[in-house]
Design an enzyme around this catalytic site. Structure first.
Site, short mmCIF file in Angstrom:
data_model
loop_
_atom_site.label_atom_id
_atom_site.label_comp_id
_atom_site.label_asym_id
_atom_site.label_seq_id
_atom_site.Cartn_x
_atom_site.Cartn_y
_atom_site.Cartn_z
N THR A 1 -5.63 -5.32 -1.88
CA THR A 1 -6.64 -6.36 -2.04
C THR A 1 -6.40 -7.16 -3.31
OG1 THR A 1 -8.22 -4.93 -0.91
CG2 THR A 1 -9.10 -6.83 -2.09
N ASP B 1 -0.56 -2.91 -4.81
CA ASP B 1 -1.94 -2.78 -4.36
C ASP B 1 -2.13 -3.74 -3.18
OD1 ASP B 1 -4.78 -2.22 -4.44
OD2 ASP B 1 -5.02 -4.17 -5.40
N ASP C 1 -4.08 -6.11 -9.16
CA ASP C 1 -4.91 -7.25 -9.58
C ASP C 1 -5.39 -7.11 -11.01
OD1 ASP C 1 -6.88 -5.35 -9.46
OD2 ASP C 1 -7.96 -6.24 -7.78
#
Length: 725
Positions: free
Chosen positions: A408, A406, A606
């Protein structure tokens, strides 16, 4: 085998069930396929799991579970702990550590063996060894736990080491060799004590990571705030939380407002505004403000504590190589049984037969070969801030061929920086930053810190303001002589009567790029818009390069960001495949596509928006997951710290662990077979056989213990090359 059913992981629209025996998986899959609302289902034979995807509007977890239970024999025996987070249910009492119990048994047997040594070797006396002698009765009493365990296994039609050991001990005592029986029991007790100690050490390392709650807190006693230990807080107590304090309970805000940093819990970068009616959780921090919280879950009932128990369960999740060790030990037991009988028949020597029995009846080192290596590696990873849910995931992570990232919060940090300044005035950028820095100079919000960092890097010194007001979650107002500076979001300026309409239209492009936008206004005029983005992690490029170098065939970026942003990032990092503008549920589809039936896929995210993809990957790795329930539930490995290099570390640790386990197999098996041969030939005495057991068991443990302080031979990226204790 009794049929068992367990919910391993649950998200809206997705359910993963652990089902035993494996023969029920196909039947359960067919039962789910006929349910309305079920989109698809698949079976994972390796971990005896059934994964079901469904439409939450047309079906439910309860309906799926009941459909599976309906096809299982012995429904009343099905074990099904439900997960209904964030419901606060008092947990069952946590099982006590077995280290103390095993140590007490080992010390008791050590005392008996010491008595025999002093009486026979030091004092040159004799010790009665018949079945009904004191020593024989001690041996029988010490064998009772093994007898109980062997009977339980016999009812399940299993032949295990406990049964062989128990039979050997009883036979030895009945034959007037109570000392031999005690030797067997003493060696077994020592091995079990060492195994329990290694596992407990791993648990302590994991516990240290998640020890996030405060030791003391304040509660309201009438109108007075009283400081008390966290352990003294009870449900419905009113806890008062001030700026800078840790939250120690799960509860509901009943008054006040504060910016709460939930990054240790959720991984979110920016503090969230929490006010009346909002939930807060143990482990978060109050960054600004004061709130009164009515405690709902305290102590072991907080979800942070429940997560701790989930992570501790990782030590029970066996790796395939541990199963190999158990199978090898069972084969050695069978060989030992026939070798003992063969020695007795061929030589007619009870002495030689007992020597062979003593060598082969206790393949402790073989059993410990893989389990101690895995436990040592889990402990080493935990000390570094890496939570691994079990040996299976540790073994598999080193074999993966595809890694998905991913963007962010994963390839970027959680510290924002100013990405762009849109200037609507005649002032220079430095003059705009001067006003912004001067207004924010006393603020500790991450965006304020980003403003300060940019201003300091340009050599800008702030000017003092006359007064300054912060509105939590909105912005700041500072007065400089006759000028009023406001810095905040659009709602904040609208409430102050400042027109942001024209400026807002010009910053649309910033929003589409995923930037966080705040406006700078002087008096009644908007001067600028500041766009903030999170910084690229300094070790990102080096990590990608090392992944390719260590055997990864493909690295992919899977992000919801726009094409321009994603493609630019891939080029800068050397990532060959870019999947951009995807929704969270689409990430899981991409992971399944990349598996392609043969590839092992690691997903790194995250742990929040990537939960589905983390769960669907062969190995899910959650970044910034210092206690995040979503991350630890969905991922197989959680990196508590923001170090991408930990991915390289855990892959290298995986390979080294397998090497150590295989070395242990050779040490244990070769000494067992060699000792049995020596015993059959009359070269080895029973006492020497006992010493052989001690030596090769200690050799296996010493070899495994090297992993406790393991450092990769390949230097990790400079930002994270140091070992964290």
């Amino acid at each position: 085998m009794n049929a068992t059913l367990r919910i391993k992981h649950a998200l809206p629209g997705r359910l993963r069930l652990a089902l035993r025996p494996k023969s029920l998986l196909a039947t359960a899959k067919n039962a789910c396929a006929n349910l309305p609302g079920v989109l698809d289902s698949r079976v994972n034979q390796a971990c005896a799991a059934l994964v079901v995807r469904y439409d939450p509007k047309r079906s439910s977890q309860t309906a799926i579970v009941e459909a599976v239970r309906a096809v299982m024999p012995g429904r009343a025996e099905n074990r099904l702990p439900e997960r209904k987070a964030p419901a606060c249910v008092c947990p069952a009492e946590k099982p006590r550590s077995s280290v103390g119990r095993q140590l007490a048994r080992f010390l008791s047997l050590t005392g008996a063996m010491s008595y025999v040594f002093v009486k026979e070797v030091v004092l040159k006396g004799t010790v009665a060894q018949t079945l009904l002698s004191p020593l024989g009765l001690v041996a029988l009493a010490a064998a009772v736990p093994l007898l109980r365990e062997s009977l339980r296994h016999a009812r399940q039609k299993r032949f295990t080491m406990e049964g062989f050991l128990a039979a050997g001990c009883v036979a030895a005592a009945a034959a007037g060799q109570a000392v031999t029986a005690l030797e067997i029991l003493w060696i077994h007790a020592g091995a079990e004590t060492l195994k329990a100690y290694v596992a407990e050490r791993a648990r302590r390392s994991i516990s240290a990571i998640l020890d996030l709650t405060a030791k003391n807190t304040f509660i309201l006693a009438g109108e007075v705030e009283v400081e008390v230990p966290v352990s003294a807080v009870r449900p419905r107590d009113i806890v008062v939380l001030h700026t800078g304090e840790k939250i120690s309970v799960d509860g509901l805000v009943i008054s006040g407002q504060a910016l709460v940093d939930e990054s240790p819990i959720t991984g979110r970068a920016e503090p969230e505004l929490r006010t009346t009616g909002h939930k807060v959780f143990a482990g978060a921090y109050v960054r600004q403000g004061i709130i009164h919280v009515r405690a709902e879950c305290v102590g072991d009932a907080t979800y942070l504590a429940r997560i701790m128990r989930l992570v501790e369960d990782s030590l029970e999740n066996k790796a395939p190589i541990e199963t190999t060790g158990d199978d090898l030990a069972r084969r050695l037991l069978r060989i030992g049984m026939w070798t003992t009988l063969g020695t007795l028949v061929l030589t007619g020597s009870l002495w030689r037969a007992f020597t062979v029995l003593l060598v082969m009846a206790c393949p402790c080192a073989t059993v410990l070969s893989a389990s101690t290596a895995i436990s040592s590696a889990l402990s080493a990873a935990a000390r570094r801030g890496i939570l691994i849910k079990g040996g299976r995931y540790l073994e598999e992570v080193g074999k993966a061929e595809v890694v998905c990232f991913d963007k962010t919060g994963t390839l970027t940090t959680n510290q924002p920086r100013i990405e762009e300044i849109l200037n609507f005035s005649e002032l220079s950028e430095d003059e705009l930053l001067l006003w912004a820095y001067s207004a924010e100079m006393h603020n500790h919000h991450p965006l304020a810190l980003a403003v300060k960092h940019e201003a300091v890097s340009r050599g800008i010194d702030p000017i003092s303001h006359i007064e300054c007001d912060f509105t939590l979650g909105k912005g700041v107002r500072a007065v400089f002589g006759t000028d009023v500076i406001r810095l905040g979001n659009r709602r904040y300026l609208d409430e102050a009567g400042i027109d942001t309409g024209g400026a807002a239209q010009r910053v649309t492009a910033l929003g589409e790029r995923g930037l966080t936008i705040i406006f700078l206004a002087k008096n009644d005029t908007v001067l600028a818009a500041l766009g903030f983005a999170n910084e690229l992690r300094p070790d990102a490029a080096a990590t990608v390069r090392e992944l390719y170098r260590t055997g990864v065939s493909k690295v992919a970026l899977v992000t919801g960001d726009t094409e321009n942003t994603a493609v630019t990032l891939c080029r800068s990092l050397g990532i060959e495949e870019c999947r951009h503008s995807v929704l969270p549920e689409q990430k899981a589809d991409i992971v399944r596509e990349l598996k392609n039936g043969t590839n092992r896929v690691i997903m790194v995210g995250d742990g929040i928006n990537d939960a589905l993809a983390l769960a669907d990957a062969d190995i899910g790795i959650a970044m910034s997951a210092g206690g995040s329930d979503v991350a630890i539930e969905a991922a197989d490995i959680a990196l508590v710290k923001d170090d991408l290099a930990d991915i390289l570390y855990v892959r290298d640790l995986s390979r080294q662990t397998l090497r150590v386990a295989r070395q242990n197999f050779w040490i244990a098996t070769s000494t067992n077979l060699g000792g049995a041969l020596a015993g059959a030939l009359g070269v080895l005495s029973p006492v020497a056989a006992g010493l052989l057991h001690i030596v090769h068991t200690l050799g296996v443990l010493a070899n495994s213990s090297r992993l406790l302080t393991y450092r990769p031979a390949i230097p990790l990226p400079a930002a994270t090359s140091g070992e964290d204790a």
